[in-house]
Scaffold this motif. Structure first.
Motif, mmCIF file in Angstrom:
data_model
loop_
_atom_site.group_PDB
_atom_site.id
_atom_site.type_symbol
_atom_site.label_atom_id
_atom_site.label_comp_id
_atom_site.label_asym_id
_atom_site.label_seq_id
_atom_site.Cartn_x
_atom_site.Cartn_y
_atom_site.Cartn_z
ATOM 1 N N SER A 10 0.826 -1.107 -0.060
ATOM 2 C CA SER A 10 -0.051 -0.033 -0.077
ATOM 3 C C SER A 10 0.856 1.266 -0.029
ATOM 4 N N GLU A 11 1.897 1.424 0.818
ATOM 5 C CA GLU A 11 2.920 2.399 0.815
ATOM 6 C C GLU A 11 3.591 2.648 -0.708
ATOM 7 N N MET A 12 3.959 1.372 -1.210
ATOM 8 C CA MET A 12 4.633 1.387 -2.606
ATOM 9 C C MET A 12 3.543 2.122 -3.474
ATOM 10 N N VAL A 13 2.566 1.718 -3.445
ATOM 11 C CA VAL A 13 1.569 2.334 -4.524
ATOM 12 C C VAL A 13 1.163 3.595 -4.300
ATOM 13 N N ARG A 14 1.598 4.317 -3.142
ATOM 14 C CA ARG A 14 1.500 5.856 -2.989
ATOM 15 C C ARG A 14 2.457 6.416 -3.833
ATOM 16 N N HIS A 15 3.781 5.564 -4.010
ATOM 17 C CA HIS A 15 4.634 6.554 -4.547
ATOM 18 C C HIS A 15 4.859 6.124 -5.865
ATOM 19 N N ALA A 16 4.431 5.085 -6.526
ATOM 20 C CA ALA A 16 4.497 4.429 -7.888
ATOM 21 C C ALA A 16 3.411 3.878 -8.335
ATOM 22 N N SER A 17 3.292 3.870 -9.665
ATOM 23 C CA SER A 17 1.926 3.281 -10.129
ATOM 24 C C SER A 17 1.616 1.849 -9.729
ATOM 25 N N VAL A 18 0.555 1.471 -9.995
ATOM 26 C CA VAL A 18 0.091 0.114 -9.706
ATOM 27 C C VAL A 18 0.761 -0.900 -10.647
ATOM 28 N N SER A 19 0.818 -0.405 -12.034
ATOM 29 C CA SER A 19 1.430 -1.464 -12.815
ATOM 30 C C SER A 19 2.680 -1.428 -12.688
ATOM 31 N N SER A 20 3.536 -0.545 -12.144
ATOM 32 C CA SER A 20 4.794 -0.759 -12.013
ATOM 33 C C SER A 20 5.091 -1.568 -10.742
ATOM 34 N N VAL A 21 4.578 -1.608 -9.700
ATOM 35 C CA VAL A 21 4.402 -2.445 -8.408
ATOM 36 C C VAL A 21 4.179 -3.767 -8.594
ATOM 37 N N SER A 22 3.060 -4.065 -9.666
ATOM 38 C CA SER A 22 2.615 -5.177 -10.180
ATOM 39 C C SER A 22 3.868 -5.780 -10.852
ATOM 40 N N GLY A 23 4.529 -5.134 -11.625
ATOM 41 C CA GLY A 23 5.596 -5.608 -12.483
ATOM 42 C C GLY A 23 6.922 -6.070 -11.673
ATOM 43 N N LEU B 166 6.520 -7.121 -8.516
ATOM 44 C CA LEU B 166 6.205 -8.530 -7.869
ATOM 45 C C LEU B 166 6.124 -9.651 -8.710
ATOM 46 N N SER B 167 5.729 -9.445 -9.860
ATOM 47 C CA SER B 167 5.756 -10.272 -10.933
ATOM 48 C C SER B 167 7.061 -10.886 -11.366
ATOM 49 N N ASN B 168 7.969 -9.738 -11.476
ATOM 50 C CA ASN B 168 9.244 -10.198 -11.731
ATOM 51 C C ASN B 168 10.044 -10.913 -10.627
ATOM 52 N N LEU B 169 9.823 -10.446 -9.371
ATOM 53 C CA LEU B 169 10.394 -11.194 -8.357
ATOM 54 C C LEU B 169 9.843 -12.733 -8.575
ATOM 55 N N ARG B 170 8.761 -12.927 -8.758
ATOM 56 C CA ARG B 170 8.075 -14.383 -8.616
ATOM 57 C C ARG B 170 8.662 -15.117 -9.454
ATOM 58 N N SER B 171 8.982 -14.499 -10.760
ATOM 59 C CA SER B 171 9.160 -15.291 -12.046
ATOM 60 C C SER B 171 10.983 -15.376 -11.913
ATOM 61 N N HIS B 172 11.435 -14.863 -10.994
ATOM 62 C CA HIS B 172 13.171 -14.747 -10.832
ATOM 63 C C HIS B 172 13.469 -16.119 -10.369
ATOM 64 N N ASP B 173 14.403 -16.800 -11.101
ATOM 65 C CA ASP B 173 15.011 -18.084 -10.845
ATOM 66 C C ASP B 173 15.373 -18.282 -9.420
ATOM 67 N N GLN B 174 15.784 -17.149 -8.763
ATOM 68 C CA GLN B 174 16.355 -17.537 -7.455
ATOM 69 C C GLN B 174 15.445 -17.025 -6.389
ATOM 70 N N VAL B 175 14.118 -16.642 -6.705
ATOM 71 C CA VAL B 175 13.374 -16.216 -5.614
ATOM 72 C C VAL B 175 12.534 -17.610 -5.213
ATOM 73 N N SER B 176 12.728 -17.798 -4.049
ATOM 74 C CA SER B 176 11.925 -19.181 -3.559
ATOM 75 C C SER B 176 10.235 -18.862 -3.063
ATOM 76 N N SER B 177 10.275 -17.870 -2.312
ATOM 77 C CA SER B 177 8.921 -17.263 -2.121
ATOM 78 C C SER B 177 8.897 -15.922 -1.861
ATOM 79 N N ILE B 178 7.577 -15.418 -1.668
ATOM 80 C CA ILE B 178 7.449 -13.837 -1.566
ATOM 81 C C ILE B 178 6.134 -13.475 -0.700
ATOM 82 N N PHE B 179 6.231 -12.498 0.067
ATOM 83 C CA PHE B 179 4.882 -12.349 0.526
ATOM 84 C C PHE B 179 4.890 -10.707 0.790
#
Lengths: 255, 366
Positions: free
Chosen positions: B151-164, B166-179
């Motif tokens: 919620s704080e991130m979205v105050r400073h940046a667009s929803v699409s960039s924040v979604s991007g 999160l999505s990039n983190l999820r799909s990164h080979d070295q990321v195990s989990s994210i919350f």
């Protein structure tokens, strides 16, 4: 501030507890003003037994207004100002000039950024023994938003930066806002964000039963606890504002 | 259910799959999302330290609290932080997110890195990955990521960039989990939905008494003069790979900054409303119905018992074969009429109750 400065404890002080390092959000409405809460906390901070320094940021009233009210409560604001325990930021004529840039080069000459800079500089210039006993008070956030030409984000940024002072320096932050201003807004972001950020939330509301002569309203104090000394606590009690003080009592306990 | 969430984050991502992602959301009527976030953080940290999790490190993006708050918190929870710089890195987006403190020195530590421009989401992403790789190297070892306020991130940046991000983190080979944590009442529904779509698990903290008209809770509803704890509903939705959704509900209690999860108690009249849809017919079996069901002989169960073959025509139950129902019937049938066809029936499994934990279609790859 570990105690209420030697004054007899009351329900409000018991519910709020120690203020050091906490953000207290005070909410009221037209029907039940919570200005008395601000005055009470101000008097408590400036009590002779407390080392606290108060930085009061006012968008609502001039210094003379608070001086008059606090005198009735037994506190001399002018003397405290002279003793460098009370610093008054008169923001009544302040107007946000608008951000002249889009990107990186911020003009920091004016605005809430500059106000924050002044507050931080003032605190860093205080004597060592006073640096960790600072209370910042804001009256009130809705007028700050008006002065910032409706820039909610800028107001939230300012509150956030003041909040960082609570964790870095152990300052306490007290801010007043009016809940009913946002009652028709679908998503009242500013007041919600304040409620999320607050470690202590004090809400003044009218009684469910309507107006009464002997009871002016009810206060609900939610203390979220800080994970250390302060515990989670939710209290509700009534109040009556008198000329020189305020009475707090549980419903039905007055004779 | 909180345990299931923590297990899923601990187990991490399967090879070739995106990392499991958890959205924790709350609203002002039940503002305990941060307590739940902290609980999940401490559980994952313990698992990382004990070597039980897939991830070997954790990058915490802190918007709401200072790095020292989290260090103290983990210490209070019994997590050994003496070697913390080896397994946790905190990206400090709290102390000076917009660079207003230029000219004032910030506290430094070996677990925290300062971010002075949270509007640059691209830089945030690369810094998170950099910090993670600093913990686990650039090989096959993975790290987890946590964001204490989207919620704080979205105050400073667009929803699409924040979604991007999160999505990039999820799909990164070295990321195990994210919350991450989200306050649903600060955003439009579509924003909350956007982040929920990115999640494999959505955990909502809701008030025990819902206000249907969506209004902010009136303090008059608090009946007690003084209360030292808070309770709410903890509603979790798991999204499986095959698209199946599992829903569960618990009660969450916050007291003295501890958070406890218990099954929904029935003695106060609350049933698992999240699991049973409100329809005008009965979806459950009474005790008598359960017994009768167990007594029904399946059409071909009676074969090979030495009795004459009778094809069950559905009009009456065979009382004399009640006690043979649970055994698996094997062998060929014996028929004294060789001109008739032969039906060989093997019951290969017992009845499985609906919505059991084991998904029979789990290995289907549709």
């Amino acid at each position: 501030m570990e105690d209420n400065g030697g004054a007899p404890s009351n329900l409000l002080d018991d519910a709020v507890g120690a203020l050091a390092g906490r953000f207290v959000a005070v909410e009221d409405s037209v029907e039940t003003s919570a200005a008395f809460v601000l005055h009470h906390l101000l008097k408590r901070a400036l009590s002779p037994l407390s080392p606290t320094v108060v930085l009061f940021v006012s968008f609502a009233h001039p210094f003379s207004h608070y001086d008059r009210i606090l005198r009735k409560l037994g506190c001399n604001l002018a003397a405290q100002r002279d003793n460098k325990r009370f610093f008054f930021f008169d923001m009544l004529m302040w107007e946000y000039q608008g951000e002249r840039i889009r990107d990186e080069e911020k003009t920091r000459g004016d605005g809430l950024v500059a106000l924050y800079g002044e507050i931080q500089k003032l605190i860093s210039d205080l004597p060592e023994e006073r640096k960790n006993s600072v209370t910042i008070m804001i009256d009130d956030v809705s007028l700050m938003e008006v002065a910032a030409k409706g820039s909610t984000n800028l107001v939230l940024d300012f509150l956030h930066y003041c909040h960082t002072l609570t964790s870095e320096l152990g300052c306490s932050l007290v801010a007043l806002n009016h809940g009913d201003i946002y009652s028709s807004t679908e998503r009242p972001t500013l007041i919600l964000q304040m409620e999320y950020l607050a470690g202590i939330l004090i809400k003044a509301e009218p009684l469910a039963t309507g107006l009464a002569k002997d009871v002016h309203g009810q206060l609900t104090v939610l203390n979220r606890g800080d994970g250390q000394g302060s515990r989670y606590k939710l209290c509700n009690f009534h109040f009556k504002v008198k000329e020189n003080n305020v009475e707090y009592f549980f419903p039905g306990s007055r004779s | 259910m909180a345990d299931s969430i923590c297990r899923a984050l601990r187990d991490g991502a399967l090879e070739g799959e995106h990392a499991p992602a958890l959205t924790i959301k709350d609203n002002i009527a039940s503002p305990f999302g941060f307590d739940v976030f902290s609980h999940v953080l401490s559980q994952l940290s313990s698992n990382i330290l004990a070597g039980k999790s897939q991830s070997r490190g954790l990058v915490l993006v802190a918007f709401r609290r200072s790095p020292s708050f989290y260090v103290d918190f983990l210490k209070r929870k019994g997590v050994d932080i003496s070697s913390s710089h080896k397994w946790i890195q905190i990206l400090d987006c709290y102390s000076d997110p917009l660079g207003w403190k230029d000219g004032f020195s910030l506290e430094t530590s070996n677990v925290a890195s300062s971010c002075k421009n949270v509007k640059d989401v691209h830089k945030l992403l690369s810094t998170i990955i950099e910090l993670g790789q600093g913990l686990v190297g650039q090989g096959k070892v993975r790290f987890s990521a946590a964001i204490d306020s989207v919620s704080e991130m979205v105050r400073h940046a667009s929803v699409s960039s924040v979604s991007g991000l999160l999505s990039n983190l999820r799909s990164h080979d070295q990321v195990s989990s994210i919350f991450w944590l989200l306050h649903s009442d600060l955003h439009e529904d579509r924003v909350t939905a956007a982040f929920e779509y990115l999640s494999t698990m959505v955990a909502s903290v809701e008030p025990l008494n819902q206000f249907g008209n969506g209004q902010r809770s009136n303090m008059n509803t608090f009946p007690l003069l003084e209360q030292s704890f808070a309770k709410g509903k903890f509603h979790v939705r798991f999204k499986r790979r095959n698209g199946r959704v599992r829903v569960a509900c618990e009660e969450v209690r916050v007291e003295q900054s501890d958070v406890n999860f218990t099954s929904v108690s029935s003695d106060n009249g609350m049933i698992n409303e999240g699991l049973i849809p409100k329809v005008q017919f009965n979806l459950q079996l009474s005790e008598k119905e359960r017994i009768d069901r167990a007594n029904v002989v399946l059409p071909f169960e009676h074969q090979g018992n030495g009795k004459p073959i009778q094809i069950y025509d559905g009009r009456r139950s065979l009382m004399d074969t009640k006690n043979e129902i649970t055994s698996v019937s094997t062998g060929k049938s014996e028929t004294n009429d060789s001109s008739k066809g032969e039906i060989i029936y093997f019951r290969d499994s017992e009845d499985e109750m609906p919505d059991s934990d084991e998904d029979p279609d789990y290995d289907l790859d549709i």
